[in-house]
Enzyme design. Structure first.
Site, PDB file in Angstrom:
ATOM      1  CB  VAL A 229      -0.983  -0.035   1.260  1.00 34.91           C
ATOM      2  CG1 VAL A 229      -1.711   1.371   1.426  1.00 34.91           C
ATOM      3  CG2 VAL A 229      -1.751  -1.079   1.263  1.00 34.91           C
ATOM      4  CG  HIS A 230       1.438   5.352  -2.352  1.00 35.70           C
ATOM      5  ND1 HIS A 230       1.696   6.552  -1.599  1.00 35.70           N
ATOM      6  CD2 HIS A 230       2.298   5.680  -3.444  1.00 35.70           C
ATOM      7  CE1 HIS A 230       2.655   7.467  -2.138  1.00 35.70           C
ATOM      8  NE2 HIS A 230       3.049   6.877  -3.395  1.00 35.70           N
TER       9      HIS A 230
END
Lengths: 338, 339, 339, 338
Positions: A229-230
């Site tokens: 996940v960013h």
């Protein structure tokens, strides 16, 4: 104090400002006036619609400062992913390669293009201004969507999913795209996301091969990006993980970002909310809770002090809070602990 | 020097030859039981009592002293007992006019396409004898056998060429692909394959198409390429009409070369002629000559020049072939260059 | 009769020819705009201004009256613009020694393997002229063009042969496979494909291997088979060295035949010689002769017999070729039988 | 009256008699003394084992006539499918074939070899003599397994699956096998099931192709057999469907029979049971309910009259019933409505 409510066409300038700030990869918040206008229009129509199943509806919500009328965040719900065009993901899978003679049994990780999640309800468009991140208001922005679902279960699917923005660097390069998608397209990640914004995501998916991709053959950075996940998306991700969403099974076909999924009935806010009748009264010292009405065009949700009487099935609110929530005594209100 | 079918009495000599090769020649292991089985199969193949899927004709090169100094063989039809695997190098195009995208990707597909074809195999020549056309004699004598007895073989003939590996036996293709799928060295996989375990290894290899671009640059570079030491063997086969048609070994990506039996130069251009008394001519060339006898098949090299009446052959050569003047022989120039 | 490159002035004649063909010849539609574009591309291909993926050389057969009575063409390289699809007929073996199971299954794999190869196409001859070697002249004249200008083409040349269908245009292969994947008739699919929509249709076809045993018996029987009416064309190409190597059309399973450019008989055996004055001989055979000129390419048939000095050619033939005695020509016997 | 209890080695002759009567396709009840002996032995060991996860345990139960001691049925639970060898199924999937230019979007049904269900708890070996079918005793035989799971959740998986015997005719021919498996093996269905019994099921699965099988290409009878249940297996199937098991996603690789699946927590008997303390007393006129103790080696379940006091958390039983269930006053008992 902030209130979550359906977006209106008059919100367009404020939403444009938000879209411009949202990171690449959040294609559900395109930096494009016409598409935002269409998005709001579709939402208005969806809230007004009288449906008995989950179809083409898309609900787009905004978080408004009740004092100033300023908008500080957005979130959305797509009633049925893949309704208008196929909803593609990679499914994480293992193949078993077995040789009895050699006594070897190896598991090979592959990614298979699929549209298993078609028909699931999709949480999208989460964005909140920096000062309000990791506060009760970011919780409200994400979880009030779940109360909308809880209040109108017939309008949504049995499962809820959300696509998390995956890893990309400051230059907008995605290691997963560079290792996988680029092979088939020879365009960079930003360009691919751009095409998606214009042509729709399935356009690219249809050009990807239907054959499974052998993960051990991918470059290290692409392998490592699978299911990640960013950093900018950690907030919405954590909220959904706390709600019991699971991460293992699906990833995004562009950036390899995690696709989280939960059975609607098992989501913490949905399983744990109570539906109460509103009473107006004193709430000093009462716990601060997540509150949402059961209306559609007048849907409102906020966070505030409320006293629940489980036996009576009532919730006591201040008049101010009741006004913000567009409810009067006797109306239904969904309440959930923060 | 001449080539002949192997016989049971050759076992001791074959063992001696196998021991001399040192390690690494998996097709000729210094194992009496296995060599004895190979000889038995060859004898039964000639006798016609071996079923086609087992038939394998083994030949030896005998030197002047009567010692066995080399081997070569042909399998009548591979893959009829256990699956025979290759990767086929194919092409996959991903294009969208609307996106302005056009990508041409090489793919590897696991296939059993070579099932049932004849295979040239087990070529080995003692290092001391790698000169004077001995290698060509040993290898090409098989083509005269194919020409004499084509009904015993499939219409297509292949040879698997050794792929690229470094001095330590490390194959870049294996490192980039095979190794991910089961944890062993190329040499071990190659050994298991050599002793006939190929199908079990193949169970572990990817069944879905592999995009070549996912492999390392080193691995991509060796697909369909032969080991430096195999280059002369490849040239020889190419000279006979064999060509690479996109099939490679699943371990080292060495090419499988193929040719229709009837299109092999030494088959196509060989002629059945009468053995004539010998007379040396200025323009003599080297012929490969067989005696056309199934039960006592022999091939040797003959310096001569074809005449309308037949081929003049020296008494020494006739004696190697167990023939007399007036007998029928099959002859072809040893190579296209000779013509 | 002679063959020459098409020119802009041929548009009206070409339209007349197209109209005369009736319906169904998708490569020659009676559509002025599309025919005009075909001519333009051919002219630009000869001029060298068309990029390779577009280059397509169109030839016409002109009769004694100057009318255009047939066409033939070569595309320099297919599949460089839009993907070019074939099914490859492969083999998959499922075997277990322990279970005593051995099954050999034919499989169809969707491939783009033919990407970049040259293609023979657009062959059409008016029914009134289907005699006297006109068909062979029209078709084979392309080989002399390939021989004269090989640098303009890929090393491999293919031709797609029409597969089996009944009088009503019903293809058993299509009924058993294609129809399941998108709901339209074979004729419609064939039409869309003919007008250049092949890649879009292929998007609907199965990407995963199809086991042939899942198809109907009728469908299995026609894989790699040609339509009865295409049998002569197939024989002609086979005579020139073309062969079926397992690639078939994705709609009707008709075979794609292929040959290395240099191995096409008419290319390989053609010779560049000097045009000599004519003199009839008893053993004259029919030659295919080209004038070797790129900008005014012409081919005709010549009854003659090759001499060490060159090829005697009649004044009429020289005039068709726009040549004079002493000029250089490329010549090859019209067929292998002639030699 | 009948009681369900763990099988014992002394049950072997009676179980052999039952195995001989069970239909082809129920490979978990092989007509083979040695394998049945091993099966009982493994079960005894599993009930005695002290485990904290779901591993190699297999629980094998028998339904005994309390008067005569005669056995009239069997059922089993495998703690973790695919623990010893991979657990293969076909997954029902659709591929989307899309052509924008032609405006066509078709969905193609394919079967993909998978082992998605590995680690799920597996219900097996259901057989009950004809006179007791469709009675409370067949309900007991199947559902008491669910109470075993409910009583010892740590010993079982989060999901429960069961493979239903698929269609085959009286000659033992399976239309699905004839249309699919036979292509790859050229042996008939009965032979294939025989091999499975001897070599294990994954043996054959490993020889099946990993490529999806296009359903529209299969012969009609094979297509029609996908997800069907053999008439002889309708009883166990219906019991599980009533429990909320779902049918759509997986089928058996041999006969195409339906594989049913449910989240453990959502299974009706598991979600709806109550755990009560036993009281001995009068039960005249009380409702007949499903009852199971929480023991392992002394596991017992039956159907009988019982009075539940929800407030007190107790269940009142007759002494006879308590004896059958191996419980005394104060012991825990799981109770579920029939």
């Amino acid at each position: 104090m902030f209130v979550l409510r359906p977006s209106r066409l008059t919100d367009l300038p404020a939403i444009e400002r938000i879209a411009a700030k949202s990171p690449v990869g959040v294609t559900s918040l395109p930096d494009n006036r016409e598409r935002l206008y269409a998005k709001i229009e579709a939402s208005v129509k969806s809230f007004e619609s009288d449906v008995c199943g989950n179809g083409e509806e898309t609900y787009f919500l905004v978080l408004e400062d009740t004092r100033t009328g300023e908008l500080v965040g957005t979130s959305g719900v797509v009633a049925s992913a893949g309704y208008q065009e196929p909803f593609y993901n990679y499914r994480n899978e293992t193949l078993i390669h077995a040789s009895r003679e050699l006594g070897v049994h190896s598991k090979i990780h592959v990614l298979s293009l699929c549209h298993d999640l078609t028909g699931n309800t999709l949480l999208t468009s989460f964005y909140i201004d920096e000062p309000y991140q990791y506060t009760e208001w970011s919780d409200l922005l994400s979880r009030a969507r779940l109360l909308l679902i809880a209040g109108h279960p017939q309008r949504f699917g049995d499962s809820v999913v959300s696509e998390m923005v995956g890893l990309s660097d400051e230059q907008g390069n995605s290691p997963f795209w560079d290792g996988v998608g680029r092979l088939f397209f020879d365009i960079d990640y930003a360009q691919a996301e751009l095409y998606c914004g214009i042509k729709g995501r399935s356009f690219i998916a249809e050009l990807l091969p239907q054959h499974p991709i052998y993960v051990p053959l991918l470059p290290e950075p692409a392998q490592e990006a699978i299911g990640q996940v960013h950093p900018a998306a950690m907030l919405p991700f954590e909220i959904l993980i706390n709600e019991g969403f699971e991460t293992e099974r699906y990833i995004d076909i562009f950036d390899g970002g995690c696709v989280v999924q939960a059975r609607t009935a098992n989501i913490r806010t949905i399983a744990g909310h109570r539906r109460c009748r509103v009473e107006i009264g004193e709430t000093a010292g009462a716990p601060v809770q997540l509150l949402a009405n059961r209306k559609l065009t007048d849907y409102r949700a906020t966070v505030g002090a409320a006293v629940v009487d489980e036996q009576q099935g009532t919730v006591r609110l201040s008049q101010t809070l009741a006004d913000v929530l567009c409810v009067v005594a006797g109306d239904a209100l969904l309440v959930c602990a923060l | 020097m001449f080539v002949r079918s192997i016989v049971a009495a050759d076992l001791a000599s074959l063992m001696a030859l196998a021991r001399s090769t040192g390690v690494g020649v998996t097709t000729l292991p210094a194992n009496e039981e296995r060599l004895s089985r190979r000889i038995d199969i060859s004898e039964r193949s000639i006798a016609g009592t071996a079923p086609r899927q087992d038939a394998n004709y083994l030949f030896v090169l005998e030197d002047a002293s009567g010692a066995v100094v080399g081997t070569s063989a042909v399998a009548a039809a591979v893959g009829l007992d256990e699956p025979w695997y290759n990767y086929r190098v194919g092409l996959s195009v991903h294009a969208s006019r609307e996106l302005g995208v056009y990508r041409r990707l090489q793919t590897l597909f696991l296939t059993n396409d070579m099932t049932g074809v004849a295979e040239l195999c087990s070529l080995f020549l003692h290092t001391d004898f790698r000169h004077s056309n001995n290698g060509a004699l040993l290898s090409k004598s098989r083509f005269l056998f194919l020409a004499d007895f084509p009904e015993r073989f499939s219409d297509k003939v292949i040879a698997e060429m050794r792929g690229v590996s470094d001095d330590a036996g490390r194959s870049p293709f294996w490192e980039s692909l095979g190794r991910h799928f089961f944890k062993m060295d190329f040499s071990q996989a190659d050994y298991l394959s050599g002793i006939g375990n190929k199908s079990f290894i193949a169970e572990l290899m990817p069944q879905h198409p592999v995009y070549v671009d996912f492999l390392s640059e080193e691995a991509r570079a060796v697909i369909g390429q032969v080991h430096d030491k195999t280059r002369p063997a490849l040239s020889m086969l190419q000279g006979e009409g064999f060509s690479y048609q996109g099939y490679v070994d699943i371990f080292d990506a060495g090419p499988t070369v193929e040719c229709a039996l009837k299109q092999i130069r030494a088959v196509r251009e060989s002629k059945v002629v009468t053995a004539l008394p010998h007379h040396t001519q200025a323009d003599d060339i080297t012929y490969l000559v067989s005696n056309r006898k199934l039960s006592d098949f022999r091939v040797c090299l003959v310096r001569s020049r074809m005449t309308p009446a037949g081929l003049p052959i020296s008494p020494e050569a006739l004696s190697k072939l167990n023939l007399a003047v007036g007998d029928s022989v099959r002859a072809v120039p040893l190579s296209a260059r000779e013509e």
